[in-house]
Design a protein around this motif. Structure first.
Motif, PDB file in Angstrom:
ATOM      1  N   ALA A   1      56.182  36.435  46.828  1.00  0.00           N
ATOM      2  CA  ALA A   1      55.970  37.793  46.514  1.00  0.00           C
ATOM      3  C   ALA A   1      56.310  38.812  47.591  1.00  0.00           C
ATOM      4  N   PRO A   2      57.070  40.120  47.330  1.00  0.00           N
ATOM      5  CA  PRO A   2      57.276  40.972  48.216  1.00  0.00           C
ATOM      6  C   PRO A   2      55.755  41.563  48.913  1.00  0.00           C
ATOM      7  N   ASP A   3      54.964  41.850  47.981  1.00  0.00           N
ATOM      8  CA  ASP A   3      53.879  42.455  48.514  1.00  0.00           C
ATOM      9  C   ASP A   3      53.039  41.795  49.188  1.00  0.00           C
ATOM     10  N   ALA A   4      52.948  40.418  48.962  1.00  0.00           N
ATOM     11  CA  ALA A   4      52.013  39.469  49.740  1.00  0.00           C
ATOM     12  C   ALA A   4      52.732  39.559  51.296  1.00  0.00           C
ATOM     13  N   LEU A   5      54.224  39.477  51.083  1.00  0.00           N
ATOM     14  CA  LEU A   5      54.864  39.257  52.614  1.00  0.00           C
ATOM     15  C   LEU A   5      54.529  40.718  53.271  1.00  0.00           C
ATOM     16  N   ASN A   6      54.581  41.850  52.764  1.00  0.00           N
ATOM     17  CA  ASN A   6      54.383  43.135  53.372  1.00  0.00           C
ATOM     18  C   ASN A   6      53.188  43.158  54.016  1.00  0.00           C
ATOM     19  N   ALA A   7      52.097  42.609  53.213  1.00  0.00           N
ATOM     20  CA  ALA A   7      50.769  42.862  53.736  1.00  0.00           C
ATOM     21  C   ALA A   7      50.573  42.038  54.955  1.00  0.00           C
ATOM     22  N   VAL A   8      51.233  40.779  55.083  1.00  0.00           N
ATOM     23  CA  VAL A   8      51.052  39.951  56.378  1.00  0.00           C
ATOM     24  C   VAL A   8      51.820  40.713  57.528  1.00  0.00           C
ATOM     25  N   VAL A   9      52.845  41.076  57.051  1.00  0.00           N
ATOM     26  CA  VAL A   9      53.784  41.745  58.086  1.00  0.00           C
ATOM     27  C   VAL A   9      53.149  42.913  58.536  1.00  0.00           C
ATOM     28  N   LEU A  10      52.670  43.808  57.780  1.00  0.00           N
ATOM     29  CA  LEU A  10      51.733  45.025  58.391  1.00  0.00           C
ATOM     30  C   LEU A  10      50.698  44.830  59.033  1.00  0.00           C
ATOM     31  N   VAL A  11      49.784  43.705  59.049  1.00  0.00           N
ATOM     32  CA  VAL A  11      48.631  43.291  59.630  1.00  0.00           C
ATOM     33  C   VAL A  11      49.343  42.539  60.950  1.00  0.00           C
ATOM     34  N   ALA A  12      50.442  42.049  61.146  1.00  0.00           N
ATOM     35  CA  ALA A  12      51.028  41.669  62.439  1.00  0.00           C
ATOM     36  C   ALA A  12      51.577  42.608  63.033  1.00  0.00           C
ATOM     37  N   LEU A  13      51.938  43.644  62.429  1.00  0.00           N
ATOM     38  CA  LEU A  13      52.442  44.780  63.347  1.00  0.00           C
ATOM     39  C   LEU A  13      51.474  45.744  63.999  1.00  0.00           C
ATOM     40  N   VAL A  14      50.507  45.988  63.227  1.00  0.00           N
ATOM     41  CA  VAL A  14      49.268  46.504  63.719  1.00  0.00           C
ATOM     42  C   VAL A  14      48.665  45.678  64.858  1.00  0.00           C
ATOM     43  N   GLY A  15      48.544  44.539  64.884  1.00  0.00           N
ATOM     44  CA  GLY A  15      48.094  43.663  66.057  1.00  0.00           C
ATOM     45  C   GLY A  15      48.968  43.893  67.157  1.00  0.00           C
ATOM     46  N   VAL A  16      50.309  43.647  66.845  1.00  0.00           N
ATOM     47  CA  VAL A  16      51.363  43.749  68.116  1.00  0.00           C
ATOM     48  C   VAL A  16      51.300  45.113  68.747  1.00  0.00           C
ATOM     49  N   GLY A  17      51.040  46.252  67.857  1.00  0.00           N
ATOM     50  CA  GLY A  17      51.117  47.264  68.450  1.00  0.00           C
ATOM     51  C   GLY A  17      49.917  47.829  69.591  1.00  0.00           C
ATOM     52  N   LEU A  18      48.881  47.427  68.911  1.00  0.00           N
ATOM     53  CA  LEU A  18      47.522  47.441  69.546  1.00  0.00           C
ATOM     54  C   LEU A  18      47.553  46.738  70.978  1.00  0.00           C
ATOM     55  N   TYR A  19      48.085  45.681  70.900  1.00  0.00           N
ATOM     56  CA  TYR A  19      47.961  44.662  71.994  1.00  0.00           C
ATOM     57  C   TYR A  19      48.855  45.368  73.049  1.00  0.00           C
ATOM     58  N   THR A  20      50.114  45.824  72.733  1.00  0.00           N
ATOM     59  CA  THR A  20      50.938  46.332  73.469  1.00  0.00           C
ATOM     60  C   THR A  20      50.259  47.736  74.252  1.00  0.00           C
TER      61      THR A  20
END
Length: 270
Positions: free
Chosen positions: A113-132
């Motif tokens: 489901a695209p919505d589920a994938l987008n949610a996972v990617v969104l959380v991962a990107l927030v984590g990547v951005g904050l860490y960097t």
């Protein structure tokens, strides 16, 4: 005015107008420049293609964008290899694993489901951005964290996973590749970006392995946009080499924020 808005009936152009073609050329050039620096060109090129909708189906837009992207990314690789060092002994296994992952991801593209994938990617990107963002020294200089054999294994495994994601969906692939190489492997941002371009060539080719036999590529439009994307990519790669890892880091954070906003808006708007 009529000749600008009239649809072009040239084979392989999807009946786009001259004005639409010029708009897509500008978008492709800008996408190539951004993608060559740190990835994220798909944020520009694919939405522009979907807005114009050549061929009348979103799949034509996605497939044709891959043609432009693979040519532009290959041009960026050529520019990087002339001006900075690339560890081919680790980059090529990573690219090969990513190619296989992209083919597998494309095969399963309709299963999640695209919505589920987008949610996972969104959380991962927030984590990547904050860490960097919280580690200003990250990626400024090389800081190898593995033995030689372990580094190749980590890069190959990460390449396969991110390649699978690229074949499955795609938003943020370049950002994830760069973060893997900087945050996990210990590359400087400039070297990470150069290596990520090699891997991106492989993932784009993996996607085209499905799109070309299916007849979803508009070759006339794709080749024109490829030339524009390549021009932007060469400019972007030269700029990255000239400005160094600090500049690439700033662009990386900007692209991550743009991805988070884009995916967040998509989640809210439905």
């Amino acid at each position: 005015m009529r000749c600008v808005t009239a649809a072009l009936d040239w084979p392989g152009f999807g009946h786009v107008s001259l004005a639409a073609l010029l708009f897509l050329c500008l978008a492709a050039a800008l996408a190539g420049a951004v993608d060559a620096v740190v990835g994220g060109g798909g944020l520009i090129q694919l939405p522009a293609m979907l807005l114009i909708a050549p061929g009348g189906q979103p799949l034509y837009a996605l497939a044709t964008s891959k043609v432009a992207a693979v040519v532009g990314t290959a041009a960026a690789v050529r520019t990087y290899t002339r001006q900075t060092s690339i560890d081919w002994w680790s980059a090529l296994p990573m690219a090969s694993a990513a190619f296989g992952g992209a083919v597998g991801g494309a095969a399963f593209a309709g299963a999640l489901a695209p919505d589920a994938l987008n949610a996972v990617v969104l959380v991962a990107l927030v984590g990547v951005g904050l860490y960097t963002w919280r580690k200003p020294a990250l990626g400024v200089a090389e800081a190898s964290r593995f033995t030689r054999a372990a580094q190749i294994a980590v890069m190959a495994l990460g390449g396969a996973v991110i390649g699978f994601y690229d074949g499955l969906a795609g938003p943020g692939t370049g950002a994830f590749l760069v973060f893997l190489l900087v945050g996990v492997v210990g590359f400087a941002f400039l070297r990470a970006s150069a290596t990520a371009k090699i891997v991106n060539v492989a993932t784009n080719l993996g996607a085209l392995l499905y799109f070309v036999p299916a007849g979803k590529v508009l070759w006339g439009l794709g080749l024109v946009l490829a030339a524009c994307n390549m021009t932007g990519a060469v400019f972007g790669a030269r700029l990255a080499v000239r400005r160094g890892s600090g500049f690439v880091r700033r662009v990386f954070l900007t692209v991550v924020v743009a991805l988070v906003v884009s995916l967040g808006w998509k989640a809210v708007a439905g």
